[in-house]
Design a protein around this motif. Structure first.
Motif, PDB file in Angstrom:
ATOM      1  N   ARG A 292      48.073  39.393  59.904  1.00 10.87           N
ATOM      2  CA  ARG A 292      47.116  38.310  60.189  1.00 10.87           C
ATOM      3  C   ARG A 292      45.688  38.826  60.162  1.00 10.87           C
ATOM      4  N   VAL A 293      45.480  40.013  60.703  1.00 12.32           N
ATOM      5  CA  VAL A 293      44.134  40.605  60.693  1.00 12.32           C
ATOM      6  C   VAL A 293      43.684  40.898  59.265  1.00 12.32           C
ATOM      7  N   LYS A 294      44.598  41.479  58.458  1.00 12.51           N
ATOM      8  CA  LYS A 294      44.265  41.773  57.062  1.00 12.51           C
ATOM      9  C   LYS A 294      43.940  40.491  56.285  1.00 12.51           C
ATOM     10  N   LEU A 295      44.729  39.437  56.541  1.00 13.63           N
ATOM     11  CA  LEU A 295      44.488  38.157  55.863  1.00 13.63           C
ATOM     12  C   LEU A 295      43.130  37.594  56.255  1.00 13.63           C
ATOM     13  N   ALA A 296      42.815  37.640  57.536  1.00 14.38           N
ATOM     14  CA  ALA A 296      41.524  37.114  58.008  1.00 14.38           C
ATOM     15  C   ALA A 296      40.360  37.904  57.419  1.00 14.38           C
ATOM     16  N   GLN A 297      40.506  39.234  57.398  1.00 12.91           N
ATOM     17  CA  GLN A 297      39.433  40.072  56.841  1.00 12.91           C
ATOM     18  C   GLN A 297      39.270  39.845  55.336  1.00 12.91           C
ATOM     19  N   GLY A 298      40.407  39.736  54.638  1.00 13.91           N
ATOM     20  CA  GLY A 298      40.349  39.489  53.199  1.00 13.91           C
ATOM     21  C   GLY A 298      39.724  38.138  52.876  1.00 13.91           C
ATOM     22  N   LEU A 299      40.092  37.120  53.656  1.00 15.52           N
ATOM     23  CA  LEU A 299      39.515  35.786  53.447  1.00 15.52           C
ATOM     24  C   LEU A 299      38.023  35.769  53.778  1.00 15.52           C
ATOM     25  N   TRP A 300      37.629  36.500  54.794  1.00 20.38           N
ATOM     26  CA  TRP A 300      36.198  36.580  55.130  1.00 20.38           C
ATOM     27  C   TRP A 300      35.412  37.130  53.949  1.00 20.38           C
ATOM     28  N   LEU A 301      35.959  38.206  53.330  1.00 22.27           N
ATOM     29  CA  LEU A 301      35.294  38.812  52.174  1.00 22.27           C
ATOM     30  C   LEU A 301      35.292  37.852  50.976  1.00 22.27           C
ATOM     31  N   MET A 302      36.431  37.185  50.742  1.00 20.91           N
ATOM     32  CA  MET A 302      36.534  36.246  49.617  1.00 20.91           C
ATOM     33  C   MET A 302      35.582  35.064  49.783  1.00 20.91           C
TER      34      MET A 302
ATOM     35  N   TRP B 263      32.689  35.102  51.230  1.00 18.18           N
ATOM     36  CA  TRP B 263      31.322  35.507  50.908  1.00 18.18           C
ATOM     37  C   TRP B 263      31.142  35.726  49.411  1.00 18.18           C
ATOM     38  N   PHE B 264      32.213  36.137  48.723  1.00 22.35           N
ATOM     39  CA  PHE B 264      32.160  36.166  47.255  1.00 22.35           C
ATOM     40  C   PHE B 264      32.007  34.747  46.707  1.00 22.35           C
ATOM     41  N   SER B 265      32.666  33.795  47.359  1.00 19.53           N
ATOM     42  CA  SER B 265      32.561  32.393  46.942  1.00 19.53           C
ATOM     43  C   SER B 265      31.157  31.849  47.172  1.00 19.53           C
ATOM     44  N   VAL B 266      30.482  32.339  48.217  1.00 23.28           N
ATOM     45  CA  VAL B 266      29.083  31.938  48.435  1.00 23.28           C
ATOM     46  C   VAL B 266      28.220  32.381  47.264  1.00 23.28           C
ATOM     47  N   PHE B 267      28.443  33.632  46.808  1.00 26.95           N
ATOM     48  CA  PHE B 267      27.702  34.121  45.634  1.00 26.95           C
ATOM     49  C   PHE B 267      28.070  33.335  44.373  1.00 26.95           C
ATOM     50  N   ALA B 268      29.359  32.931  44.290  1.00 28.24           N
ATOM     51  CA  ALA B 268      29.779  32.091  43.162  1.00 28.24           C
ATOM     52  C   ALA B 268      29.072  30.736  43.213  1.00 28.24           C
ATOM     53  N   GLY B 269      28.896  30.203  44.427  1.00 30.07           N
ATOM     54  CA  GLY B 269      28.159  28.950  44.589  1.00 30.07           C
ATOM     55  C   GLY B 269      26.705  29.088  44.157  1.00 30.07           C
ATOM     56  N   ILE B 270      26.107  30.224  44.479  1.00 33.22           N
ATOM     57  CA  ILE B 270      24.726  30.488  44.031  1.00 33.22           C
ATOM     58  C   ILE B 270      24.671  30.554  42.505  1.00 33.22           C
ATOM     59  N   LEU B 271      25.715  31.140  41.893  1.00 32.81           N
ATOM     60  CA  LEU B 271      25.790  31.218  40.429  1.00 32.81           C
ATOM     61  C   LEU B 271      25.893  29.819  39.819  1.00 32.81           C
ATOM     62  N   VAL B 272      26.742  28.970  40.398  1.00 30.93           N
ATOM     63  CA  VAL B 272      26.896  27.588  39.896  1.00 30.93           C
ATOM     64  C   VAL B 272      25.581  26.826  40.039  1.00 30.93           C
ATOM     65  N   PHE B 273      24.931  26.984  41.180  1.00 32.57           N
ATOM     66  CA  PHE B 273      23.627  26.345  41.403  1.00 32.57           C
ATOM     67  C   PHE B 273      22.603  26.815  40.357  1.00 32.57           C
ATOM     68  N   SER B 274      22.592  28.113  40.090  1.00 33.61           N
ATOM     69  CA  SER B 274      21.643  28.677  39.114  1.00 33.61           C
ATOM     70  C   SER B 274      21.930  28.151  37.706  1.00 33.61           C
ATOM     71  N   MET B 275      23.222  28.021  37.356  1.00 32.16           N
ATOM     72  CA  MET B 275      23.577  27.496  36.037  1.00 32.16           C
ATOM     73  C   MET B 275      23.115  26.046  35.896  1.00 32.16           C
ATOM     74  N   GLY B 276      23.311  25.261  36.955  1.00 32.13           N
ATOM     75  CA  GLY B 276      22.868  23.869  36.922  1.00 32.13           C
ATOM     76  C   GLY B 276      21.359  23.762  36.779  1.00 32.13           C
TER      77      GLY B 276
ATOM     78  N   GLY C 273      33.902  31.369  56.183  1.00 38.05           N
ATOM     79  CA  GLY C 273      33.749  32.779  56.530  1.00 38.05           C
ATOM     80  C   GLY C 273      33.591  32.971  58.032  1.00 38.05           C
ATOM     81  N   LYS C 274      32.853  32.071  58.668  1.00 39.52           N
ATOM     82  CA  LYS C 274      32.686  32.124  60.126  1.00 39.52           C
ATOM     83  C   LYS C 274      34.017  31.912  60.839  1.00 39.52           C
ATOM     84  N   ILE C 275      34.817  30.952  60.332  1.00 37.98           N
ATOM     85  CA  ILE C 275      36.131  30.683  60.934  1.00 37.98           C
ATOM     86  C   ILE C 275      37.029  31.918  60.817  1.00 37.98           C
ATOM     87  N   CYS C 276      37.048  32.525  59.636  1.00 38.20           N
ATOM     88  CA  CYS C 276      37.896  33.703  59.423  1.00 38.20           C
ATOM     89  C   CYS C 276      37.464  34.864  60.321  1.00 38.20           C
TER      90      CYS C 276
END
Length: 354
Positions: free
Chosen positions: A13-23, A25-38, A79-82
């Motif tokens: 459970r700890v590994k899953l929470a830590q992995g999701l937290w990292l993922m 934040w990667f998704s936040v950067f992906a959101g910035i990429l989508v915003f930049s493309m638009g 990320g905050k929830i995880c």
């Protein structure tokens, strides 16, 4: 039987929470990429807005900008929830919000997938927009003295030079419009008078094109006037010889440019969508694994996590039954309201005794 049922211990459970937290934040950067493309696509479309008929083509960049902002917000919150799920006391305050949040994530992911599809399917709409916009722009090419249109000549010339194109569908489109301003015509000349009289609309039409249609790679000096007159040029046959004008129309050039750009963006958004789906599935597993802990006071005990509590078939059936019950409930309420209205509308009978 639950779908994707997985057994968890405290370490998993700890590994899953830590992995999701990292993922997340990667998704936040992906959101910035989508915003930049638009934002980039919107700027590119605005550069050519003078040769586009309407603003329908801005639906895609506006959608990308919105999806980018929502992606940053949703994944930052996840990320905050995880992060808080590592502490049972902190996680307790998020429990009531997780189900509604996951439902919103499902809607959000469907919207991302829809925007990705739109990126691939916008070619037809963009084609008609460019065809009409370029046609209107070419008509205003000569209006260099008219306020609001004086820039159109420069816009069309720069467009034809940059994209190595000529006209709307081809160089012959210039033969059908008067692209030379009247201020540069000698109306005392017999040739000018004859050309204007020979046209029903009184326009000065020539078999010539603007200088920006010339291909500088051609070894022959540019033939931009009397293009179809073989006798006007030495050793020349416009039907068989490779003309030193750009063959491709600007509509095709711009359509290929924007379609290629939007197709690339659509592929990137599909990858973002797959990543977002994996994050949502992981968050659901974390949510159910924490809720199914038998003894909350013993966080190290084992628990089970799943994506759906029942199988896909059973979940679909229960969803249909819920919708049917909701429909029947609305019908009963409507019937009850109608009966109350009828009772209220009845007038008491009056008996007259003589």
């Amino acid at each position: 039987m639950a779908l994707l049922k997985v057994k968890f211990n405290q370490k998993k459970r700890v590994k899953l929470a830590q992995g999701l937290w990292l993922m997340n934040w990667f998704s936040v950067f992906a959101g910035i990429l989508v915003f930049s493309m638009g934002l980039f696509l919107k700027i590119e479309l605005r550069k050519r807005s003078e040769v586009m008929d309407n603003s329908e083509s801005h639906f895609v960049p506006n959608s990308l900008i919105l999806m980018g902002i929502l992606s940053c917000a949703f994944n930052g919150f996840a990320g905050k929830i995880c992060y808080d799920s590592l502490d049972p006391a902190k996680f307790a305050k998020w429990k009531p919000l997780l189900k509604p949040y996951l439902a919103l994530c499902c809607i959000f992911n469907m919207l991302i997938f829809f925007v990705a599809l739109i990126c691939f399917l916008m070619r037809g709409s963009l084609d008609s927009t460019l065809a009409q916009g370029l046609k209107n722009g070419m008509k205003f090419y000569r209006d260099t003295d008219t306020p609001g249109r004086c820039f159109m000549k420069k816009t069309i010339d720069m467009l034809q030079i940059e994209f190595k194109c000529c006209g709307n569908n081809g160089y012959k489109d210039w033969f059908e419009i008067q692209w030379i301003s009247n201020r540069y015509l000698d109306f005392s000349s017999k040739e000018v008078k004859d050309r204007i009289k020979s046209n029903v609309d009184g326009r000065y039409l020539v078999d010539g094109v603007p200088f920006s249609c010339c291909n500088p790679s051609s070894p022959r000096p540019c033939i931009q006037y009397q293009v179809t007159n073989n006798s006007a040029h030495y050793s020349y046959d416009y039907q068989t010889e490779e003309l030193n004008l750009w063959r491709r129309g600007c509509r095709e050039a711009l359509l290929n440019y924007y379609s290629g750009m939007m197709s690339s963006m659509g592929a990137v958004i599909l990858l973002v969508w797959l990543f977002e789906m994996s994050v949502m599935v992981g968050l659901r597993l974390l949510h159910t694994s924490l809720e199914s802990i038998a003894n909350p006071e013993d966080p190290e005990c084992e628990s089970e996590g799943w994506v759906l509590e029942n199988s896909l078939k059973d979940t679909f059936k229960s969803a249909l039954e819920s919708l049917k019950k909701l429909g029947k409930f609305n019908q009963v309420e409507a019937g009850a309201e109608g009966a109350e209205g009828e009772e209220g509308g009845k007038t008491p009978a009056i008996t007259t005794v003589s």
